[in-house]
Design a protein around this motif. Sequence first.
Motif, short mmCIF file in Angstrom:
data_model
loop_
_atom_site.label_atom_id
_atom_site.label_comp_id
_atom_site.label_asym_id
_atom_site.label_seq_id
_atom_site.Cartn_x
_atom_site.Cartn_y
_atom_site.Cartn_z
N PHE A 143 0.80 -1.22 0.00
CA PHE A 143 0.00 0.00 0.00
C PHE A 143 0.84 1.28 0.00
O PHE A 143 0.55 2.19 -0.77
N ILE A 172 -1.70 3.96 -1.40
CA ILE A 172 -3.06 3.56 -1.04
C ILE A 172 -3.14 3.64 0.49
O ILE A 172 -2.30 3.06 1.18
N ARG A 180 -9.76 -2.43 -1.73
CA ARG A 180 -8.93 -1.28 -2.10
C ARG A 180 -7.92 -1.66 -3.19
O ARG A 180 -7.63 -0.86 -4.07
N THR A 181 -7.42 -2.88 -3.12
CA THR A 181 -6.50 -3.34 -4.17
C THR A 181 -7.22 -3.40 -5.50
O THR A 181 -6.71 -2.92 -6.52
N TYR A 202 -7.92 0.07 -6.86
CA TYR A 202 -6.74 0.74 -7.41
C TYR A 202 -6.31 0.12 -8.75
O TYR A 202 -6.03 0.84 -9.71
N ARG A 248 -8.06 5.68 -9.39
CA ARG A 248 -6.84 5.57 -8.59
C ARG A 248 -6.69 6.76 -7.65
O ARG A 248 -6.32 6.61 -6.50
N CYS A 291 -9.06 6.39 -4.86
CA CYS A 291 -8.58 5.35 -3.96
C CYS A 291 -7.51 5.90 -3.04
O CYS A 291 -7.51 5.64 -1.84
N ARG A 292 -6.62 6.68 -3.57
CA ARG A 292 -5.55 7.27 -2.76
C ARG A 292 -6.08 8.25 -1.73
O ARG A 292 -5.48 8.47 -0.69
#
Length: 135
Positions: free
Chosen positions: A26, A31, A77-78, A81, A118, A121-122
């Motif tokens: 992460f 992330i 979350r993976t 992203y 992305r 997500c960040r």
Amino acid sequence: MPAIYGLIIPVVIVDLFVTAYQTVCFPAYKIPKVKRSEYLALDRRKLQYLTFGQKLNCLYCDYANGVFAYASEIAGRTEWYWCPIKHPDNAIRAHNYYDEFIEFGDGEEFPKKHKAKREACRACESPNGCATKTD
């Protein structure tokens, strides 16, 4: 009972591996990490009206369900992203981000939308505070 409690070893292994995975991966992709403590509420054992056996059972279920929810959030979350694309059929998803994923087959807009996903997500700091509206 041995079949139920025998799963404690795989559950602990999942806990260790997903924690190690997000610890390494992460930060590399910026992330936000999932807070394990938000998923493991080992509190039912404090209930005075439960017997020792019931408290032990509750502790086991609290831990196992917490680990799987924690792992699901990390996986969500993976996926958010790296591959935020919906499936063509209705897939049941545990994480909250799936509804905001890019439609299956949207190849023309994918690069632009993927970059926006992305960034969203960040910006995510907690399961309830994630900004997923990026279209």
